[in-house]
Design a protein around this motif. Structure first.
Motif, mmCIF file in Angstrom:
data_model
loop_
_atom_site.group_PDB
_atom_site.id
_atom_site.type_symbol
_atom_site.label_atom_id
_atom_site.label_comp_id
_atom_site.label_asym_id
_atom_site.label_seq_id
_atom_site.Cartn_x
_atom_site.Cartn_y
_atom_site.Cartn_z
ATOM 1 N N TYR A 48 0.792 -1.342 -0.319
ATOM 2 C CA TYR A 48 -0.073 0.278 0.113
ATOM 3 C C TYR A 48 0.612 1.336 0.179
ATOM 4 O O TYR A 48 0.524 2.615 -0.744
ATOM 5 N N ALA A 49 1.778 1.618 0.806
ATOM 6 C CA ALA A 49 3.077 3.189 0.763
ATOM 7 C C ALA A 49 3.121 2.489 -0.798
ATOM 8 O O ALA A 49 2.949 4.132 -1.303
ATOM 9 N N ILE A 50 4.186 1.477 -1.177
ATOM 10 C CA ILE A 50 4.934 1.893 -2.512
ATOM 11 C C ILE A 50 3.662 1.818 -4.109
ATOM 12 O O ILE A 50 3.941 2.765 -4.580
ATOM 13 N N PRO A 51 2.325 0.952 -3.540
ATOM 14 C CA PRO A 51 2.265 1.940 -4.931
ATOM 15 C C PRO A 51 1.418 3.384 -5.007
ATOM 16 O O PRO A 51 1.088 3.527 -6.213
ATOM 17 N N LEU B 287 11.143 6.737 -14.938
ATOM 18 C CA LEU B 287 11.007 8.477 -15.814
ATOM 19 C C LEU B 287 11.912 7.808 -16.878
ATOM 20 O O LEU B 287 11.741 8.637 -17.517
ATOM 21 N N VAL B 288 12.427 7.333 -16.770
ATOM 22 C CA VAL B 288 14.042 6.826 -18.096
ATOM 23 C C VAL B 288 13.614 6.111 -18.635
ATOM 24 O O VAL B 288 12.338 5.013 -18.337
ATOM 25 N N ARG C 190 17.507 7.019 -0.585
ATOM 26 C CA ARG C 190 18.077 6.838 -2.200
ATOM 27 C C ARG C 190 17.318 6.063 -2.603
ATOM 28 O O ARG C 190 17.038 6.083 -3.803
ATOM 29 N N LYS C 191 16.893 5.204 -2.141
ATOM 30 C CA LYS C 191 16.538 3.241 -2.671
ATOM 31 C C LYS C 191 15.112 3.979 -3.369
ATOM 32 O O LYS C 191 14.554 3.871 -4.447
ATOM 33 N N LEU C 192 14.186 5.043 -2.382
ATOM 34 C CA LEU C 192 12.855 5.195 -2.874
ATOM 35 C C LEU C 192 13.428 6.213 -3.683
ATOM 36 O O LEU C 192 12.578 6.235 -5.011
ATOM 37 N N PHE C 193 14.304 7.318 -3.584
ATOM 38 C CA PHE C 193 13.906 8.011 -5.004
ATOM 39 C C PHE C 193 14.324 7.674 -6.483
ATOM 40 O O PHE C 193 14.076 7.790 -7.309
ATOM 41 N N VAL C 194 15.235 6.582 -6.221
ATOM 42 C CA VAL C 194 15.959 6.575 -7.421
ATOM 43 C C VAL C 194 15.079 4.774 -7.911
ATOM 44 O O VAL C 194 14.880 4.912 -8.897
ATOM 45 N N THR C 195 15.145 3.928 -6.306
ATOM 46 C CA THR C 195 13.736 3.217 -7.443
ATOM 47 C C THR C 195 12.349 3.483 -8.335
ATOM 48 O O THR C 195 12.122 2.273 -8.976
#
Length: 676
Positions: free
Chosen positions: A418-421, A462-463, A451-456
């Motif tokens: 639920y948080a990640i979606p 977006l890439v 860092r993991k949240l922002f990158v993953t």
């Protein structure tokens, strides 16, 4: 439960009574207490009678009104009888002498095609209106009572409670509906009207239909379930009391019977709640409730007597038991398909089949069933999605920790569920400021690196995919080719116009963002209708009427209106129900977490007791499946299923089960499945 059939010759030819008799005989199991037909020119109606309510003992169907202008055949149980008797001003007859079909006929005479809006209960009925020269058909709000039809414009309109009555006529082709078969293998449509037979349709729940020479066939929805306004009361106690009142009335309505009443008792919260409330109501009348329970000697991890016995120990019950581990889920497949009219069979329906047979052997005609109280009351798990969107992470964590103590789940599972979606949704919507703010909150509360949240979850989505592929290649990552895992034959998929590489309909929906939205979506789903119809057929096979308190329109609308914290709070799902039945349910059941997993018994039955049959279907090179199923994919699934890898079994069971039931259905019915 009764059975209805009918013929309307739109070419003005007179109905042949023997054709009606054939249709009536095809569904004799639905009504062992008598049969009758009525014919007048191009119209013919038929009925099979199963006495169940006190009033049904006086009933004669088809019924002609006193003017000879309206004729009804019906499979009905009306729950708001007193309200209707008053509104219709029927004061020339004692209420106990008024049958449900008389009430419906009077309602149609007063309100016309709007009459289903005035009815509560389970019903499928058809009325011939001589003055308007129309055939009027209606089905209850959730489709408890089935109604199928075959229509050829300008020629014929046939209807029946079961498709076998339609297929008994030579004009109705026994031909497979490719769209329905494709949907069985790879769900892609929510069309509630289609069936597994070409040119045979079902009238959807909460719909009416008119058929006439001049207007043809016209169908309309008279009601729809919507989320609506949230109910706000002053306290938890008020919510609990309100639930208890509406639930008790839902059970009480379904106890109206001229015969002993039974209940399926599994030991779960749903069936136990129905059993205990029904027991209390019946005891006021000096009667007892029969219970039928599955027990598992060979698979003790599936046995629920530790919860069944506390219910029975309260008294007021006559218990019956069925040894549900003595046969596999397909051991009686030939008997199933005498009554089951489509390939879909739920993996647990063989358990219901055994209970219904035991009920018939005990002389029972009516059985209360706890079907899908999970959805009606709602576990409320989507509340975590609401908390995420509101940024209430502290409450999110507290509820997640509490629920993990009561149920077999983990904080990590809820977090990734639920948080990640929600983060992924923000990126998809390009709401990057909200994404950054939410990611920082998640990092603070869940000890996940920023860092993991922002990158993953922020940068990688977006890439462009081709850049990611180049980057992975430069870093030595192997490019894995995606595997086709769809069960459906790709040529067949192309023929019906679907892409087997796309997610199935049930996987492709956007996630519900509120508890109430998810609840409403499930209750409105085509699968919900299919399972209810399957339950009707499972009961009808044994001349048994199943009644579903959790399918009461008033109860569903009440539960749908509840705020999410009444469904999930302090780690307890369906909390309003647990509180509402305080002092009625034994505490062992009231506060049990989760439910017993029946998978071990199912897999034991399928892979050991039914293994010979399963292997025969899987190794049949001339399989009737090959037109519809990718056999190579199916064999991989089956090899995976019979392996010792537990995780593989979970992913492989359903595809293999779908193929098995389809193959056996095609085999039993000898259906023509060649294209025109």
């Amino acid at each position: 439960m009764s059975g209805i059939v009918g013929i309307y010759n739109l070419d003005s030819q007179s109905v042949e009574p023997q054709k009606l008799a054939v249709m009536v005989d095809a569904i004799a199991h639905r009504g062992p207490d008598g049969a009758d037909v009525w014919c007048s020119g191009a119209i013919g109606l038929g009925h099979r009678m199963l006495w169940s309510t006190p009033e049904s003992l006086l009933e004669k169907l088809p019924l002609v009104d006193h003017n000879g202008e309206l004729v009804i055949t019906a499979d009905i149980r009306i729950d708001n009888r007193d309200e209707l008797i008053s509104a219709l001003s029927i004061d020339n007859c004692p209420p106990e002498k008024i049958t449900d079909s008389q009430l419906v006929l009077a309602a149609y005479a007063k309100w016309g095609e709007q009459c289903p809006n005035k009815l509560l209960g389970d019903f499928a009925f058809v009325i011939w209106d001589q003055q308007k020269q129309i055939l009027f058909c209606a089905r209850d709000h959730f489709g408890i009572k089935p109604l199928y039809y075959y229509y050829q414009p300008g020629q014929q309109f046939y209807f029946a409670s079961e498709m076998k009555a339609l297929l008994s006529l030579p004009e109705v082709p026994n031909k497979v509906n490719e769209i329905a078969i494709a949907n069985h293998l790879h769900p892609f449509t929510e069309d509630k009207s289609i069936t597994a037979y070409k040119n045979i349709y079902r009238l959807p729940p909460a719909h009416t239909m008119t058929v006439s020479y001049t207007g043809g066939l016209q169908s309309h929805a008279y009601w729809s379930l919507k989320v609506g306004q949230e109910l706000r009361l002053n306290s938890d106690a008020e919510y609990a009391a309100a639930f208890r009142e509406v639930f008790t009335e839902a059970v009480r309505c379904r106890l109206r019977s001229a015969f002993p009443v039974s209940c399926h008792l599994s030991g779960g919260l749903d069936s136990s709640s129905i059993a205990c409330v029904a027991r209390d109501i019946l005891q006021e009348k000096g009667a007892q409730l029969h219970t039928f329970s599955n027990i598992f000697e060979e698979v003790p991890e599936c046995d629920e007597r530790q919860y069944i016995n506390p219910v029975l120990d309260q008294g007021g019950f006559i218990p019956h038991y069925v040894h549900a581990d003595q046969s596999g889920p397909l051991s009686e497949w030939q008997d199933y398909y005498k009554y089951m009219e489509e390939p879909f069979i739920g993996p647990s329906h063989f358990l219901v089949w055994g209970l219904n047979r035991a009920a018939q052997q005990a002389g029972i005609r009516i059985s209360l069933d706890g079907f899908d109280g999970d959805t009606t009351v709602s576990h409320g798990i989507t509340y975590f999605a609401e908390l995420a969107r509101q940024g209430k992470w502290q409450t999110f964590i507290q509820e997640a920790q509490a629920i993990s103590q009561h149920f077999d789940t983990s904080l990590a599972a809820i977090f990734y569920g639920y948080a990640i979606p929600y983060l992924q949704e923000l990126v998809k919507q390009r709401k990057m400021l909200t994404f950054v703010r939410t990611a920082l909150q998640i990092s603070q509360h869940f000890r996940v690196s920023r860092r993991k949240l922002f990158v993953t979850y922020g940068i990688k989505p977006l890439v462009p995919q081709y850049i990611l592929k180049i980057w992975r290649s430069l870093r030595g990552h192997k490019q894995n080719q995606p595997q086709v895992t769809s069960l459906i034959n790709p040529h067949f998929a192309k023929q019906v116009g679907i892409n087997p590489l796309t997610p199935s309909h049930d996987q492709d929906q956007n996630p519900a963002i509120t508890v109430r939205e998810e609840q409403c979506r499930t209750l409105n789903s085509a699968l919900f209708t299919t399972v209810l119809e399957l339950g009707d057929l499972c009961s009808a096979a044994f001349s048994l009427e199943s009644r579903h308190p959790f399918m009461d329109k008033r109860l569903i609308e009440f539960c749908l209106s509840l705020p999410p914290e009444q469904k999930l709070n302090q780690g307890w799902s369906r909390l309003v129900m647990r509180r509402g039945l305080e002092g009625i349910l034994p505490q062992e059941v009231q506060w049990r977490g989760g439910k017993t997993d029946m998978t071990p018994n199912f897999q034991r039955g399928l892979l050991h007791l039914d293994r010979l049959l399963v292997d025969q279907v899987m190794t049949n090179d001339g399989s009737n499946l090959q037109e519809f199923v990718d056999l190579n994919t199916l064999h991989r699934y089956y090899k995976n299923l019979i392996s010792t890898t537990e995780d593989a079994n979970d992913d492989s069971t359903i595809p293999v089960w779908k193929a098995l039931t389809l193959a056996l259905w095609l085999n039993h019915n000898q259906i023509n499945h060649k294209s025109d």
